[in-house]
Design a protein around this motif. Sequence first.
Motif, PDB file in Angstrom:
ATOM      1  N   GLU A 130     -47.552  22.143  24.166  1.00 46.21           N
ATOM      2  CA  GLU A 130     -46.804  22.759  23.065  1.00 46.21           C
ATOM      3  C   GLU A 130     -45.601  23.531  23.596  1.00 46.21           C
ATOM      4  O   GLU A 130     -45.731  24.421  24.427  1.00 46.21           O
ATOM      5  N   GLU A 131     -44.418  23.184  23.060  1.00 48.92           N
ATOM      6  CA  GLU A 131     -43.195  23.865  23.485  1.00 48.92           C
ATOM      7  C   GLU A 131     -42.114  23.654  22.428  1.00 48.92           C
ATOM      8  O   GLU A 131     -41.984  22.565  21.875  1.00 48.92           O
ATOM      9  N   MET A 132     -41.372  24.697  22.156  1.00 49.79           N
ATOM     10  CA  MET A 132     -40.248  24.598  21.222  1.00 49.79           C
ATOM     11  C   MET A 132     -38.948  24.757  22.008  1.00 49.79           C
ATOM     12  O   MET A 132     -38.687  25.805  22.603  1.00 49.79           O
ATOM     13  N   LEU A 133     -38.152  23.692  22.008  1.00 49.10           N
ATOM     14  CA  LEU A 133     -36.874  23.702  22.715  1.00 49.10           C
ATOM     15  C   LEU A 133     -35.733  23.521  21.717  1.00 49.10           C
ATOM     16  O   LEU A 133     -35.914  22.929  20.644  1.00 49.10           O
ATOM     17  N   TYR A 134     -34.544  23.989  22.084  1.00 51.02           N
ATOM     18  CA  TYR A 134     -33.391  23.957  21.187  1.00 51.02           C
ATOM     19  C   TYR A 134     -32.188  23.412  21.938  1.00 51.02           C
ATOM     20  O   TYR A 134     -32.057  23.592  23.157  1.00 51.02           O
ATOM     21  N   ASP A 135     -31.305  22.750  21.188  1.00 50.31           N
ATOM     22  CA  ASP A 135     -30.074  22.269  21.827  1.00 50.31           C
ATOM     23  C   ASP A 135     -29.056  23.403  21.889  1.00 50.31           C
ATOM     24  O   ASP A 135     -29.335  24.544  21.496  1.00 50.31           O
ATOM     25  N   ASP A 136     -27.874  23.103  22.375  1.00 49.41           N
ATOM     26  CA  ASP A 136     -26.854  24.141  22.564  1.00 49.41           C
ATOM     27  C   ASP A 136     -26.394  24.758  21.250  1.00 49.41           C
ATOM     28  O   ASP A 136     -25.813  25.854  21.248  1.00 49.41           O
ATOM     29  N   GLU A 137     -26.630  24.073  20.141  1.00 51.14           N
ATOM     30  CA  GLU A 137     -26.251  24.604  18.834  1.00 51.14           C
ATOM     31  C   GLU A 137     -27.398  25.352  18.157  1.00 51.14           C
ATOM     32  O   GLU A 137     -27.266  25.784  17.012  1.00 51.14           O
ATOM     33  N   GLY A 138     -28.528  25.502  18.876  1.00 52.48           N
ATOM     34  CA  GLY A 138     -29.660  26.219  18.308  1.00 52.48           C
ATOM     35  C   GLY A 138     -30.534  25.380  17.408  1.00 52.48           C
ATOM     36  O   GLY A 138     -31.387  25.917  16.696  1.00 52.48           O
ATOM     37  N   ARG A 139     -30.334  24.065  17.429  1.00 55.85           N
ATOM     38  CA  ARG A 139     -31.153  23.190  16.590  1.00 55.85           C
ATOM     39  C   ARG A 139     -32.460  22.863  17.312  1.00 55.85           C
ATOM     40  O   ARG A 139     -32.436  22.501  18.496  1.00 55.85           O
ATOM     41  N   VAL A 159     -45.118  14.990  15.435  1.00 56.56           N
ATOM     42  CA  VAL A 159     -44.972  13.852  16.352  1.00 56.56           C
ATOM     43  C   VAL A 159     -44.346  14.341  17.654  1.00 56.56           C
ATOM     44  O   VAL A 159     -44.818  14.034  18.753  1.00 56.56           O
ATOM     45  N   ASP A 160     -43.292  15.125  17.521  1.00 63.70           N
ATOM     46  CA  ASP A 160     -42.612  15.650  18.708  1.00 63.70           C
ATOM     47  C   ASP A 160     -43.282  16.916  19.245  1.00 63.70           C
ATOM     48  O   ASP A 160     -43.296  17.149  20.451  1.00 63.70           O
ATOM     49  N   TYR A 161     -43.775  17.752  18.323  1.00 61.85           N
ATOM     50  CA  TYR A 161     -44.498  18.954  18.750  1.00 61.85           C
ATOM     51  C   TYR A 161     -45.976  18.615  18.741  1.00 61.85           C
ATOM     52  O   TYR A 161     -46.616  18.569  17.693  1.00 61.85           O
ATOM     53  N   HIS A 162     -46.527  18.363  19.925  1.00 60.16           N
ATOM     54  CA  HIS A 162     -47.862  17.774  19.997  1.00 60.16           C
ATOM     55  C   HIS A 162     -48.930  18.848  20.110  1.00 60.16           C
ATOM     56  O   HIS A 162     -48.842  19.756  20.941  1.00 60.16           O
ATOM     57  N   ILE A 163     -49.949  18.750  19.265  1.00 61.42           N
ATOM     58  CA  ILE A 163     -51.166  19.547  19.402  1.00 61.42           C
ATOM     59  C   ILE A 163     -52.335  18.582  19.581  1.00 61.42           C
ATOM     60  O   ILE A 163     -52.270  17.416  19.205  1.00 61.42           O
ATOM     61  N   PHE A 164     -53.405  19.091  20.163  1.00 56.60           N
ATOM     62  CA  PHE A 164     -54.538  18.237  20.501  1.00 56.60           C
ATOM     63  C   PHE A 164     -55.256  17.738  19.248  1.00 56.60           C
ATOM     64  O   PHE A 164     -55.569  18.514  18.352  1.00 56.60           O
ATOM     65  N   ARG A 165     -55.520  16.443  19.216  1.00 56.10           N
ATOM     66  CA  ARG A 165     -56.417  15.882  18.216  1.00 56.10           C
ATOM     67  C   ARG A 165     -57.852  16.047  18.679  1.00 56.10           C
ATOM     68  O   ARG A 165     -58.120  16.330  19.838  1.00 56.10           O
ATOM     69  N   ALA A 166     -58.766  15.841  17.756  1.00 55.55           N
ATOM     70  CA  ALA A 166     -60.177  15.990  18.103  1.00 55.55           C
ATOM     71  C   ALA A 166     -60.585  15.019  19.203  1.00 55.55           C
ATOM     72  O   ALA A 166     -61.365  15.367  20.101  1.00 55.55           O
ATOM     73  N   ASP A 167     -60.050  13.783  19.157  1.00 57.02           N
ATOM     74  CA  ASP A 167     -60.447  12.785  20.152  1.00 57.02           C
ATOM     75  C   ASP A 167     -59.747  12.981  21.494  1.00 57.02           C
ATOM     76  O   ASP A 167     -60.022  12.247  22.446  1.00 57.02           O
ATOM     77  N   GLU A 168     -58.858  13.942  21.585  1.00 50.66           N
ATOM     78  CA  GLU A 168     -58.178  14.229  22.850  1.00 50.66           C
ATOM     79  C   GLU A 168     -58.756  15.454  23.565  1.00 50.66           C
ATOM     80  O   GLU A 168     -58.359  15.761  24.681  1.00 50.66           O
TER      81      GLU A 168
END
Length: 431
Positions: free
Chosen positions: A342-351, A358-367
Motif C-alpha cells: 500500500e502506497e499513495m504516490l503523486y505526480d509533479d502536479e499533485g495528482r 486496482v492500482d492501490y492494492h490491499i490483500f484479498r482473503a486468498d492472498e
Amino acid sequence: NIRFYADVVYTNTPPAGAYRGYGVPQGYWPLERHMELIARDLGLDSIEFRLKNAVRAGELHPFSTAWSEGREPRPEIIHTVGLEECVRQGKAAIGWDQKFGNPAWQSVEGQPHLRRGIGIATVMQGTAIPYLDMGGASIKMNDDGSFNLLVGATDLGTGSDTVLAQMAAEVLGVPVEDILVYSSDTDFTPFDVGAYASSTTYISGAAVVRAAEQAAERIRLRAARMISEQGGGSVSPVDILLEDKRAIAPDGRSVTLYDLAHDALHKVDQEQIMGVGSYVSPSSPPPFAAQFAEVTVDIQTGAVTVDNLVMAVDSGIIVNPITASGQVEGGMTQALGYAVCEEMLYDDEGRPRERDLVDYHIFRADEMPALETLFIQTYEPSHPFGVKAVAEIPLDGVAPAVGNAILDACGANLTVNPATPERVWRAINHQ
C-alpha cells in the motif's frame, strides 16, 4: 534530543491523519531494521542483542519523562514485561531455530530463483494517555435482576461492548447476557474521551469496574439484611459472595438477585440500586510483543510473498481471547499493506497515481499468509483486572519483521517501505 523544524503550506494532496499506531509503526521501521543491521555487522545473535537492550520490569518508562499531551510529564515505572517469554514462544511457534541460517530451508527445491527468509521485530506500545484519558460508566439494577450498563466508550467493531459487559458481569456475579450495554449515544451515556490510544478496555473498563463495584456494595448490604431475616444468625455484607445470579452467605444461605431486585424496588426501604464510576490513569503500562515473519523472494523480479506471520503479545490479562485475537490478526493484516503493497504516490502536479483498488492494492482473503497469535499473559497491577492494551501494537512489528526477513532471504536491505518488487530488485542488484 529532538528539534523540529516545520513549514506550513497549502496543498491539494490529502493531509496526514490518524493511523492505527499513531507514529509508532513508522518509528519501528527504521529502529528495528537498524537493530538487525547492527547485530549482523557485529556478528551477534540478533534476538539476544535485542533482549540485551530491552527494558525490564521495575525500570523507568523511557518515554514517561518526555510526553505531556498538555500536562507536566511524570515519571512512571514499568511493572510488567513479558517480552522474553514472547520471544521464546514466538520462536518455537515459527520454528526459528530450524530455519534461521539454514541454507537448506532458504532455498526452494526446483526453483533456484526463489529464496526464503525469516525475520523478527520486538516492539512496545502504550496504553492510553496518562492524566488525560477519562472514561465514565453507570450501571443500574432492573427488577428482574439484570443490569443496564451505560458507557461513553464506542464499539468500533472491536468488541468493546462485549468486553465491558464481561467486566461488569464478573463483578456482579451474573452471566454476560444479563448486562444490557448502551454505548455511544452522547445524549444519555457518560463521558468518554474516545476510542483511541488503545484505551477502551483499560480506561473505560476500569470505570465499568468501579460502577459495578458500587452497585455490588448496595446489593451486598441488602442481601445481608434479607439473609439475616431468614433466620440462622446475622451476616456481614463484606462476607456476601455474588455468584451465579445469587448473593451467597458463607454458610450457604442465599437470595437470588431477582428477589433482591424486587425487594429493593417494591418493599421496605425502597431504592434504585445503581453505581457510577469514572477513571483517569496515572500511568500508561506498555504492552510488548515479538513479531515474526517468513517470506519468499523472487530474486529475478523482486516480488515478495509473505508466507507466515506469528505474533506473541504481552497485553496483560486477556479478558476475551476471541476479540483480542481479532485485534491482533486484523492489525497484522492492516500492517501487511503498509509493509509490502500500500502506497499513495503523486505526480509533479499533485495528482494521485493510485485512484482505485486496482492500482492501490490491499490483500484479498486468498492472498493472506498464515497468521498465528500467542498471548503471554502478565498481571498489570495498575488495572483492577490486570489488563494492558492490545489494539495498536499489532501494527508495529510487521513491516520491520518483513524487511528483516527479506534481508535474510536475499541480502536486500530496504530503507524505504513498502517492499515493492522494484525496490527489492534494485536492492538486490545494488541500484
